[in-house]
Structure formats: structure tokens, C-alpha cells
Design an enzyme around this catalytic site. Structure first.
Site, PDB file in Angstrom:
ATOM      1  N   LEU A   1     -60.097 143.996  76.082  1.00 31.58           N
ATOM      2  CA  LEU A   1     -60.822 145.078  75.420  1.00 31.58           C
ATOM      3  C   LEU A   1     -59.750 145.819  74.651  1.00 31.58           C
ATOM      4  O   LEU A   1     -58.805 146.327  75.245  1.00 31.58           O
ATOM      5  CB  LEU A   1     -61.504 145.986  76.449  1.00 31.58           C
ATOM      6  CG  LEU A   1     -62.467 147.052  75.934  1.00 31.58           C
ATOM      7  CD1 LEU A   1     -63.632 146.421  75.168  1.00 31.58           C
ATOM      8  CD2 LEU A   1     -62.992 147.899  77.081  1.00 31.58           C
ATOM      9  N   ASP A   2     -59.852 145.853  73.321  1.00 26.76           N
ATOM     10  CA  ASP A   2     -58.707 146.299  72.530  1.00 26.76           C
ATOM     11  C   ASP A   2     -58.320 147.749  72.821  1.00 26.76           C
ATOM     12  O   ASP A   2     -59.098 148.526  73.371  1.00 26.76           O
ATOM     13  CB  ASP A   2     -58.909 146.040  71.036  1.00 26.76           C
ATOM     14  CG  ASP A   2     -59.966 146.933  70.404  1.00 26.76           C
ATOM     15  OD1 ASP A   2     -59.796 148.152  70.432  1.00 26.76           O
ATOM     16  OD2 ASP A   2     -60.948 146.396  69.854  1.00 26.76           O
ATOM     17  N   LYS A   3     -57.093 148.068  72.469  1.00 23.21           N
ATOM     18  CA  LYS A   3     -56.494 149.362  72.818  1.00 23.21           C
ATOM     19  C   LYS A   3     -57.322 150.533  72.311  1.00 23.21           C
ATOM     20  O   LYS A   3     -57.390 151.584  72.961  1.00 23.21           O
ATOM     21  CB  LYS A   3     -55.082 149.423  72.242  1.00 23.21           C
ATOM     22  CG  LYS A   3     -54.292 150.665  72.606  1.00 23.21           C
ATOM     23  CD  LYS A   3     -52.880 150.588  72.063  1.00 23.21           C
ATOM     24  CE  LYS A   3     -52.064 151.812  72.423  1.00 23.21           C
ATOM     25  NZ  LYS A   3     -50.680 151.740  71.909  1.00 23.21           N
TER      26      LYS A   3
ATOM     27  N   SER B   1     -60.540 150.678  72.038  1.00 27.91           N
ATOM     28  CA  SER B   1     -61.882 150.685  72.618  1.00 27.91           C
ATOM     29  C   SER B   1     -61.831 151.133  74.072  1.00 27.91           C
ATOM     30  O   SER B   1     -60.784 151.128  74.707  1.00 27.91           O
ATOM     31  CB  SER B   1     -62.495 149.279  72.530  1.00 27.91           C
ATOM     32  OG  SER B   1     -62.556 148.840  71.188  1.00 27.91           O
TER      33      SER B   1
END
Length: 237
Positions: free
Chosen positions: A104-106, A108
Site C-alpha cells: 500500500l503506497d506511502k 495511501s
């Protein structure tokens, strides 16, 4: 046992966050303000920000591995590289060796699963298994029917078409989207193809596991029902 470890193992927050709460005089033991380094005995009453600390209940020996759901904040990076500032492993500070399932990208926030069981990772991430992941997305302009339909059909990003997905308008500047694949920064790139910029992105469901009332930065163990839904072909955890 050390107070910060007791707080961390309850799932309330990480040990570092527990120390911050203790330093801020927001934790008491038997009515007295706690100090960093304090120990806790069985039967002691611990209050965190005025509320009793609820210990996580589990039967010893019932599971071979750890399975965790975390409500990841923005700024935490889903990597096991502890040299990376703000990595997810240091953030949780679990006593066992765990790692994230997928990413889960930084920028988000929301639901991410972590485990100590390397055998299940490919099973959960394999795209042909069509495991659903649901997101709530805030964007910089009004959501239109044309935009939602285009997102749902599939979008060409980085030289490939995304799989068809489900979309639904939830606010003037917000929508939900259910994906069955997990390309890097997929939703942001899909939206950008239509001239939209994602301002907020929160994952709220992975298959049958829901974020629910889990507070930002907190984690919990998965239930037996959740594990059965995620891994229906397995009989032991």
C-alpha cells in the site's frame, strides 16, 4: 513485563507510540501516572488516555503463525528494509518476524495484512485468484458517470490495460473502486489518465477482511473466520 510492550501487544499502537503516550502523561497504572520503563504486574489496571487497555485474547498454541490487519497511516512504507525511515516493520514493532502481504503506497492509508507465514503470500497475491480489494478515493474534481465508467472498463497505464473493475460514486469528489489486481500506484495512474488527481486514498477491504472500526495506526490479529475466507483451502494456521 514492560508497559510499552503490554500496550503494543494489545494492538493499541506500536511500542514507539506507546512511549510517546507515556511521556505525554496519558497512561496510568493503578491510578498513578506511568513513566517510561515502568513494569506491569498481572492484575494491574492500565488506562490509556483515560480508557482501560483491552488485552488481546488468544489461546496459546492455536496458531503456528501471526496474521495481522493494520490500518496503515500515510507516510509508512511497506518494506521490510529497516534502513528505510518509517518502514512498516519498525512501526508495528512486533515480537515476531513478520512482513507485509503486498503493498500500500506511502501516500495511501488503510488496510494492509502482515504475516509470519511466507507460504501463503503467493496464494493471496496471485492475480488469477481475483481477490478483491476495495478502496475509497478522494479526487480534485467532481466525479462524473463518464469517469466512473471509463475507470471500470479498464485503463491503459504503463503499457498495459488494467482489468475491468467496479466503481461507485460516494460523494461529489469521492468514489469507491474494487480491484482484483495490484499494480504499483494503479488507482492514481488510472485516475490521472482521465485528468484527475487523487488527493486521498484509503483501502477498506481485502477479500472478506474489512478495516471496520480499526483506528489509524492500530493493528489486530485476524479472526478464524477471516482466515477461512482468505485461505479456504487451508485447515491450519
Amino acid at each position: 513485563m514492560r508497559l510499552n510492550k503490554i500496550i503494543s501487544e494489545s494492538g493499541h499502537c506500536s511500542r514507539r507510540e506507546a512511549d510517546r503516550l507515556i511521556a505525554a502523561r496519558k497512561v496510568t497504572i493503578n491510578g498513578a501516572v506511568a513513566r517510561i520503563g515502568d513494569g506491569v504486574a498481572e492484575g494491574d489496571e492500565i488506562l490509556v488516555e483515560g480508557r482501560p487497555l483491552v488485552q488481546r485474547k488468544s489461546a496459546p498454541g492455536t496458531r503456528k503463525h501471526v496474521y495481522i490487519a493494520l490500518n496503515k497511516p500515510v507516510g509508512i512504507t511497506c518494506t521490510t528494509e529497516t534502513s528505510v525511515k518509517g518502514n512498516i516493520i519498525d512501526f508495528i514493532d512486533h515480537q515476531q518476524r513478520i512482513f507485509p502481504i503486498g503493498r500500500l503506497d506511502k501516500d495511501s492509508e488503510g488496510l494492509i495484512l502482515l504475516t509470519s507465514n511466507g507460504d501463503i503470500v503467493n496464494e493471496l497475491l496471485r492475480s488469477e485468484n481475483n481477490h478483491e480489494k476495495e478502496y475509497l478515493v478522494g479526487v480534485n474534481q467532481a466525479v462524473t458517470a463518464e469517469f466512473l465508467a471509463g475507470m471500470a472498463r479498464g485503463v491503459r497505464i504503463r503499457g498495459q490495460m488494467t482489468k475491468p473493475c467496479r466503481t461507485r460514486k460516494i460523494a461529489r469528489f469521492g468514489f469507491s473502486i474494487v480491484l482484483t489486481q495490484g499494480l504499483n500506484r494503479q488507482i492514481r495512474l488510472m485516475a490521472a489518465a482521465f485528468g484527475y488527481r487523487v488527493k486521498q486514498l484509503r483501502r477498506v477491504r481485502i477479500v472478506n477482511v474489512k478495516l471496520g472500526a480499526l483506528k489509524l495506526g492500530q493493528w489486530r490479529n485476524l479472526t478464524e473466520a477471516e482466515l477461512r475466507g482468505l485461505l479456504p483451502n487451508r485447515t491450519e494456521w
